[in-house]
Design an enzyme around this catalytic site. Structure first.
Site, PDB file in Angstrom:
ATOM      1  N   GLY A 183       6.108 -10.601 -11.000  1.00  0.00           N
ATOM      2  CA  GLY A 183       5.103 -11.602 -10.691  1.00  0.00           C
ATOM      3  C   GLY A 183       3.780 -11.228 -11.328  1.00  0.00           C
ATOM      4  O   GLY A 183       3.732 -10.504 -12.326  1.00  0.00           O
ATOM      5  N   ARG A 206      15.518 -14.884 -10.008  1.00  0.00           N
ATOM      6  CA  ARG A 206      16.110 -16.023 -10.717  1.00  0.00           C
ATOM      7  C   ARG A 206      16.128 -15.751 -12.218  1.00  0.00           C
ATOM      8  O   ARG A 206      15.198 -15.148 -12.753  1.00  0.00           O
ATOM      9  CB  ARG A 206      15.308 -17.297 -10.432  1.00  0.00           C
ATOM     10  CG  ARG A 206      15.456 -17.811  -9.000  1.00  0.00           C
ATOM     11  CD  ARG A 206      14.451 -18.918  -8.734  1.00  0.00           C
ATOM     12  NE  ARG A 206      13.090 -18.405  -8.747  1.00  0.00           N
ATOM     13  CZ  ARG A 206      12.023 -19.152  -8.987  1.00  0.00           C
ATOM     14  NH1 ARG A 206      12.151 -20.421  -9.263  1.00  0.00           N
ATOM     15  NH2 ARG A 206      10.814 -18.602  -8.966  1.00  0.00           N
ATOM     16  N   PRO A 207      17.154 -16.203 -12.929  1.00  0.00           N
ATOM     17  CA  PRO A 207      17.217 -15.990 -14.389  1.00  0.00           C
ATOM     18  C   PRO A 207      16.028 -16.661 -15.090  1.00  0.00           C
ATOM     19  O   PRO A 207      15.554 -17.714 -14.669  1.00  0.00           O
ATOM     20  CB  PRO A 207      18.542 -16.653 -14.794  1.00  0.00           C
ATOM     21  CG  PRO A 207      19.345 -16.700 -13.532  1.00  0.00           C
ATOM     22  CD  PRO A 207      18.360 -16.883 -12.419  1.00  0.00           C
ATOM     23  N   ILE A 287       4.144  -0.646  -4.475  1.00  0.00           N
ATOM     24  CA  ILE A 287       2.916  -1.347  -4.113  1.00  0.00           C
ATOM     25  C   ILE A 287       3.258  -2.703  -3.483  1.00  0.00           C
ATOM     26  O   ILE A 287       2.381  -3.554  -3.316  1.00  0.00           O
ATOM     27  CB  ILE A 287       1.985  -1.529  -5.335  1.00  0.00           C
ATOM     28  CG1 ILE A 287       2.750  -2.006  -6.573  1.00  0.00           C
ATOM     29  CG2 ILE A 287       1.310  -0.200  -5.652  1.00  0.00           C
ATOM     30  CD1 ILE A 287       3.012  -3.481  -6.618  1.00  0.00           C
ATOM     31  N   ASP A 313       1.629   3.237  -1.919  1.00  0.00           N
ATOM     32  CA  ASP A 313       0.454   2.661  -1.276  1.00  0.00           C
ATOM     33  C   ASP A 313       0.845   1.924  -0.009  1.00  0.00           C
ATOM     34  O   ASP A 313      -0.017   1.510   0.759  1.00  0.00           O
ATOM     35  CB  ASP A 313      -0.265   1.707  -2.234  1.00  0.00           C
ATOM     36  CG  ASP A 313      -1.605   1.256  -1.685  1.00  0.00           C
ATOM     37  OD1 ASP A 313      -2.411   2.130  -1.289  1.00  0.00           O
ATOM     38  OD2 ASP A 313      -1.860   0.034  -1.626  1.00  0.00           O
ATOM     39  N   HIS A 337      -2.645   1.975   1.816  1.00  0.00           N
ATOM     40  CA  HIS A 337      -2.632   0.534   1.544  1.00  0.00           C
ATOM     41  C   HIS A 337      -3.991   0.057   1.036  1.00  0.00           C
ATOM     42  O   HIS A 337      -4.599  -0.877   1.569  1.00  0.00           O
ATOM     43  CB  HIS A 337      -2.240  -0.251   2.798  1.00  0.00           C
ATOM     44  CG  HIS A 337      -1.575  -1.566   2.482  1.00  0.00           C
ATOM     45  ND1 HIS A 337      -0.582  -2.091   3.263  1.00  0.00           N
ATOM     46  CD2 HIS A 337      -1.777  -2.474   1.478  1.00  0.00           C
ATOM     47  CE1 HIS A 337      -0.194  -3.261   2.763  1.00  0.00           C
ATOM     48  NE2 HIS A 337      -0.914  -3.512   1.684  1.00  0.00           N
ATOM     49  N   GLY A 340      -5.058  -2.618  -3.486  1.00  0.00           N
ATOM     50  CA  GLY A 340      -5.536  -3.971  -3.759  1.00  0.00           C
ATOM     51  C   GLY A 340      -7.027  -4.151  -3.584  1.00  0.00           C
ATOM     52  O   GLY A 340      -7.552  -5.246  -3.832  1.00  0.00           O
TER      53      GLY A 340
END
Length: 376
Positions: A183, A206-207, A287, A313, A337, A340
């Protein structure tokens, strides 16, 4: 106002609204633990003359309840909400249409009736994290490769311990990073990894066989990421154990876990998967979310040196108890954590909100809408 439910490619019903350029009849409530930048609220009112804008400084992450100064009458007219992990009920906010989450993860809404039993659009902050989290991934990996944790301990002890072996450090050139969950964060990791000479393998559920299917349609900080999906030299996909295991067996030097926490990803990486990494002595960076990895199995994998090491994290449990054996496992870097965190976080979040307000005004599909089918 016309409101027709259609099905988008992600499997989530989308409210196809008629154009409403001024957002007349809408009321947005910003419940965030910070003040918007100077001029932001006035800018919204100028851009959308029909939009009523209200801001309440309140931390829904640390407070047990919603702000007490919001009256029942106030809630009844709210149509748009910027908020953390606490929500009104459908009965409290009957006109609510859009919830802009402050986080990229959406696991805390998946069992909430406001999400499961309504057509309210819940949109994540996916895209606000890639720059800083990618820096964390690469910096912790390079710190391990260059033995920085040990040298920091030597510094505390005022000990100069020089190595006369010029070949005792493996740099990143020609090493292979496998990104499980390609992503927005994974794409920025890939961008930095390629810049330092690494090869990138990507994994998606997903492909992605075509150039169009590999494009990133989420929020992207300009100039960053992999918008066209061209950086990986090889793509893997699937949800079956054997498909994931094929990816993990691809001689990875660095495995980056960047998948959301869903029923399908909980416990995804356990002893059998960690054993597959033993062949290439892979370094693991998590992460995503702690429960994606079986913690007990990870401790064994570290202490028995199936894997090179790990940078975490996120953990399971979280916060990690003081006496938990993971703290003392071999070759592990743990941070609480914080990967970000960024001084640019809030501005990027408001950028996503701005895009979704514009989409709402133009009757377009929302950016980063959570799919009921996929859970993210």
């Amino acid at each position: 106002m016309r409101n027709v439910l259609i099905e988008n490619p992600s499997g989530t019903p989308v409210a196809e609204m008629a154009t409403n350029k001024d957002l007349a009849g809408h009321k947005i409530l910003l419940i965030v633990p910070w003040d918007p930048p100077a001029g932001y609220v006035d800018g919204l009112r100028k851009t959308y003359p029909g939009l009523k804008v209200f801001h309440i400084r309140w931390d829904t992450w640390s407070k047990p309840d919603l702000p007490p100064n919001i009256t029942p009458e106030d809630w009844k007219t709210v149509t748009i909400l910027l908020i953390g992990p606490k929500f009104p009920t459908r009965e409290q906010a009957p006109r609510l249409q859009l919830v802009q989450l402050q986080s990229a993860g959406a696991n805390y809404i998946l069992n909430n009736p406001l999400f499961t039993e309504t057509d309210i659009a819940f949109c994540t902050a996916n895209g606000v994290h890639p720059p800083q989290i990618a820096e964390w991934v690469i910096s912790t990996y390079l710190a391990f490769q260059h033995n920085i944790p040990t040298f920091l301990e030597h510094q505390k002890a005022h000990r100069w311990e020089h190595s006369y072996d010029d070949s005792d450090t493996q740099d990143a050139v020609n090493q292979r990073v496998g990104i499980l969950g390609y992503g927005s964060i994974g794409r920025q990791v890939a961008r930095i990894a390629k810049a330092i000479g690494m090869e990138v393998y990507a994994y998606t559920n997903r492909p992605r066989p075509t150039p169009e299917s590999r494009r990133d349609h989420s929020y992207i900080v300009p100039g960053l990421g992999d918008p066209d999906g061209t950086l990986p030299s090889k793509w893997f996909s699937g949800t079956k154990p054997e498909e994931i295991n094929e990816f993990l067996s691809a001689d990875l030097d660095l495995l980056v876990l960047a998948v959301p926490l869903t029923p399908q990803t909980q416990g995804l990486i356990a002893a059998p998967q960690l054993k597959l990494l033993q062949k290439n002595h892979t370094f693991v960076s998590n992460i995503g979310r702690g429960p994606v990895v079986n913690t007990d199995d990870l401790v064994v994998a570290l202490n028995e040196e199936w894997i090179r090491g790990a940078a975490l994290d996120v953990t399971d449990p979280e916060p990690l108890p003081k006496d938990h054996p993971l703290w003392d496992a071999k070759n592990v870097i743990i941070t609480p954590h914080v990967s970000g965190n960024s001084t640019s976080y809030n501005r990027r979040l408001l950028d996503i909100l701005d895009i979704n307000l514009k989409n709402l005004s133009e009757g377009k599909e929302f950016m980063n809408r959570v799919s009921k089918k996929r859970g993210y």
